[in-house]
Design a protein around this motif. Structure first.
Motif, PDB file in Angstrom:
ATOM      1  N   ASP A  23       0.832  -1.198   0.000  1.00 37.40           N
ATOM      2  CA  ASP A  23       0.000   0.000   0.000  1.00 37.40           C
ATOM      3  C   ASP A  23       0.873   1.257   0.000  1.00 37.40           C
ATOM      4  O   ASP A  23       2.070   1.199   0.264  1.00 37.40           O
ATOM      5  N   TRP A  24       0.256   2.395  -0.271  1.00 36.97           N
ATOM      6  CA  TRP A  24       0.957   3.662  -0.454  1.00 36.97           C
ATOM      7  C   TRP A  24       0.933   4.534   0.802  1.00 36.97           C
ATOM      8  O   TRP A  24       1.202   5.715   0.723  1.00 36.97           O
ATOM      9  N   GLY A  25       0.573   3.995   1.945  1.00 37.24           N
ATOM     10  CA  GLY A  25       0.542   4.789   3.177  1.00 37.24           C
ATOM     11  C   GLY A  25      -0.818   5.432   3.391  1.00 37.24           C
ATOM     12  O   GLY A  25      -1.843   4.885   2.982  1.00 37.24           O
ATOM     13  N   PRO A  32      -6.047   4.948   4.653  1.00 35.69           N
ATOM     14  CA  PRO A  32      -5.065   4.169   3.895  1.00 35.69           C
ATOM     15  C   PRO A  32      -5.297   4.301   2.390  1.00 35.69           C
ATOM     16  O   PRO A  32      -6.439   4.366   1.934  1.00 35.69           O
ATOM     17  N   GLN A  85       2.733  15.902   8.166  1.00 37.62           N
ATOM     18  CA  GLN A  85       2.050  14.650   8.488  1.00 37.62           C
ATOM     19  C   GLN A  85       0.799  14.941   9.316  1.00 37.62           C
ATOM     20  O   GLN A  85       0.673  16.006   9.910  1.00 37.62           O
ATOM     21  N   GLN A 105       3.138   9.817   2.669  1.00 39.68           N
ATOM     22  CA  GLN A 105       4.449   9.191   2.439  1.00 39.68           C
ATOM     23  C   GLN A 105       4.902   9.523   1.025  1.00 39.68           C
ATOM     24  O   GLN A 105       4.195   9.253   0.053  1.00 39.68           O
TER      25      GLN A 105
END
Length: 156
Positions: A23-25, A32, A85, A105
């Protein structure tokens, strides 16, 4: 017999999962981003920062591009240059009016993108995950649409 079936099912599940990409974060909302949401599609990846005036100027154009290509095999994805973030990323994305997904990310290493020393920078990545174009400076929806069409026309 039940134990054997369990082992067979566990092996089958493991093999099925082994074929799945990572997964891409998380996105700017803390959700997600599953691999199947982005892989196999053309990606327009835009790096932005709140302090970057041209970045702020192109957000409406990127929103329009994302809407134009919704469900058509092209995804617009943002990445905050400053590495914000969580709540900070959500606040900054909202403040700029970003309506497309922003990855928490940075995908640069995953996609082997060259470093961007200038903002804004936009990368076009094809459905096979290959970098096709690196565009420096403020972009328009019309200009990005023209680039996507030209790159598609090259036989990809």
């Amino acid at each position: 017999m039940g134990r054997r079936m369990g082992v067979v099912l566990a092996l089958a599940a493991g093999l099925a999962l082994a074929g799945c990409s990572e997964d891409w974060g998380l996105d700017q909302h803390g959700r997600p981003v599953a691999a199947e949401q982005l892989e196999g599609q053309w990606l327009v990846i835009n790096y932005w920062a709140e302090w970057c005036s041209p970045c702020r100027g192109e957000i409406a154009q990127l929103n329009a591009l994302a809407e134009q290509y919704r469900g058509r095999g092209v995804r617009v994805v943002g990445v905050n240059f400053d590495g914000l973030q969580g709540a900070e990323l959500a606040r900054a994305s909202e403040a700029l009016g970003i309506r497309f997904g922003v990855l928490a990310q940075d995908p640069a290493e995953r996609l082997q993108l060259p470093p961007g020393e200038v903002l804004p920078v936009t990368y076009i990545v094809d459905a096979q995950g290959r970098l096709r174009e690196r565009l420096l400076g403020e972009q328009t929806a019309a200009g990005l649409t023209a680039r996507l069409r030209a790159l598609h026309g090259e036989g990809s």
